[in-house]
Scaffold this motif. Structure first.
Motif, PDB file in Angstrom:
ATOM      1  N   LYS A  45       0.828  -1.221   0.000  1.00  0.00           N
ATOM      2  CA  LYS A  45       0.000   0.000   0.000  1.00  0.00           C
ATOM      3  C   LYS A  45       0.863   1.273   0.000  1.00  0.00           C
ATOM      4  O   LYS A  45       0.669   2.155  -0.840  1.00  0.00           O
ATOM      5  N   SER A  46       1.797   1.344   0.950  1.00  0.00           N
ATOM      6  CA  SER A  46       2.617   2.569   1.041  1.00  0.00           C
ATOM      7  C   SER A  46       3.460   2.735  -0.214  1.00  0.00           C
ATOM      8  O   SER A  46       3.610   3.845  -0.727  1.00  0.00           O
ATOM      9  N   THR A  47       3.995   1.627  -0.712  1.00  0.00           N
ATOM     10  CA  THR A  47       4.819   1.698  -1.927  1.00  0.00           C
ATOM     11  C   THR A  47       3.990   2.238  -3.092  1.00  0.00           C
ATOM     12  O   THR A  47       4.463   3.090  -3.855  1.00  0.00           O
ATOM     13  N   PHE A  85       2.269  10.949   4.725  1.00  0.00           N
ATOM     14  CA  PHE A  85       3.033   9.712   4.953  1.00  0.00           C
ATOM     15  C   PHE A  85       2.452   8.922   6.124  1.00  0.00           C
ATOM     16  O   PHE A  85       1.836   9.473   7.025  1.00  0.00           O
ATOM     17  N   GLN A  86       2.733   7.626   6.085  1.00  0.00           N
ATOM     18  CA  GLN A  86       2.308   6.769   7.187  1.00  0.00           C
ATOM     19  C   GLN A  86       2.936   7.246   8.503  1.00  0.00           C
ATOM     20  O   GLN A  86       2.281   7.302   9.530  1.00  0.00           O
ATOM     21  N   ASP A  87       4.220   7.602   8.442  1.00  0.00           N
ATOM     22  CA  ASP A  87       4.927   8.023   9.637  1.00  0.00           C
ATOM     23  C   ASP A  87       5.095   9.542   9.614  1.00  0.00           C
ATOM     24  O   ASP A  87       5.828  10.073   8.780  1.00  0.00           O
ATOM     25  N   LEU A 162      -3.610   9.632   1.430  1.00  0.00           N
ATOM     26  CA  LEU A 162      -3.369   9.484   2.865  1.00  0.00           C
ATOM     27  C   LEU A 162      -2.981   8.054   3.200  1.00  0.00           C
ATOM     28  O   LEU A 162      -3.662   7.108   2.805  1.00  0.00           O
ATOM     29  N   ASP A 163      -1.869   7.928   3.940  1.00  0.00           N
ATOM     30  CA  ASP A 163      -1.397   6.596   4.315  1.00  0.00           C
ATOM     31  C   ASP A 163      -1.654   6.391   5.808  1.00  0.00           C
ATOM     32  O   ASP A 163      -1.054   7.073   6.643  1.00  0.00           O
ATOM     33  N   GLU A 164      -2.559   5.508   6.129  1.00  0.00           N
ATOM     34  CA  GLU A 164      -2.951   5.241   7.529  1.00  0.00           C
ATOM     35  C   GLU A 164      -3.261   6.522   8.297  1.00  0.00           C
ATOM     36  O   GLU A 164      -2.669   6.785   9.349  1.00  0.00           O
TER      37      GLU A 164
HETATM   38 MG   LIG Z   1       2.186   1.090   4.788  1.00  0.00          MG
END
Ligand SMILES: [Mg+2]
Ligand SMILES: Nc1ncnc2c1ncn2[C@@H]1O[C@H](COP(=O)(O)OP(=O)(O)OP(=O)(O)O)[C@@H](O)[C@H]1O
Length: 239
Positions: A45-47, A85-87, A162-164
């Protein structure tokens, strides 16, 4: 026919260490829709999201807002596609919350008052205005998450990726954030494990597994398919 704003054909991507993360993704995103990307840890997903504003570039034909992802088109693509980003640590790097949220508008060359307006509005939306002068590094994880969301909202992008987004948000802010997403009328792509969030904010879902899209369809159809969700680890298998 709805306008296609993102078009991905046969996208493959391997990280420099050889890990194959995406194996032939075909995906179209339509203007104004809200698309949920779900899938278990490591499914890609993030990729995939990192390809949507050119941070990563795999071997394929990716078109964003009708443009190829080339060096020449990147500034425009980055301005139009806001990626959270997720983070949040990867999004916050300035000395104050104001500087981080104002970074994009400032770089676009907006006047000081316009930058301030954009920052105030974006922070208001995520309920973080009182933190304007604080250092982003000394915020709680959930607070960082909300500031990271504001850094993208301040740019008024055409497409929000949006990631998480709901991870680490407390119930009150998670609810408010879902309300905000429902209110925002732009194209949204949301990668998450939070199936409630998807149900409340997305009209369509793509399910990823091992770098492939294994199902795509209307939210209700995908979420009602228990077997599918069980097979791909999105819900616990019933006894
Ligand atoms: Mg991810
Ligand atoms: N920088 C990297 N270098 C090497 N491999 C990576 C890197 N980032 C991710 N991967 C690998 O790529 C694959 C896809 O990872 P990705 O982060 O896209 O998954 P994800 O679906 O976002 O997972 P999660 O739900 O845990 O966030 C995984 O096998 C992961 O180990």
């Amino acid at each position: 026919m709805d306008k296609i704003v993102i078009e991905i054909k046969n996208l493959h991507y391997s990280y420099p260490d050889g890990t194959k993360a995406l194996s032939g993704i075909d995906l179209e995103v339509f203007e104004g829709e809200s698309l949920g990307i779900i899938g278990s840890n490591g499914s890609g997903k993030s990729t995939l999201l990192l390809h949507l504003n050119g941070i990563l570039r795999g071997t394929s034909d990716v078109k964003i807002l009708g443009r190829d992802v080339t060096d020449k088109n990147l500034p425009l693509i980055r301005r139009s596609v806001g990626l959270i980003f997720q983070d949040p640590e990867n999004q916050l790097f300035m000395p104050t919350v104001f500087d981080d949220v104002g970074f994009g508008p400032m770089n676009m060359g907006l006047k000081k008052e316009k930058v301030e307006d954009a920052v105030n509005r974006a922070l208001e939306e995520v309920d973080m205005l009182p933190f304007l002068k604080r250092s982003p590094h000394h915020l709680s994880v959930g607070e960082k998450k909300r500031v990271a969301i504001a850094t993208v909202l301040s740019m008024e992008p055409e497409i929000l990726v949006l990631d998480e987004p709901s991870s680490n948000l407390d119930p009150k802010h998670r609810r408010e954030f879902i309300g905000l997403l429902q209110k925002l009328q732009l194209t949204k792509i949301i990668a998450t494990h939070d199936l409630d969030l998807v149900m409340e904010t997305c009209s369509r879902i793509a399910l990823l597994d091992e770098g492939r899209i294994v199902a795509v369809g209307k939210t209700a159809d995908i979420l009602q398919n228990r077997l599918l969700l069980e097979d791909y680890g999105m819900i616990a298998r019933s006894p």
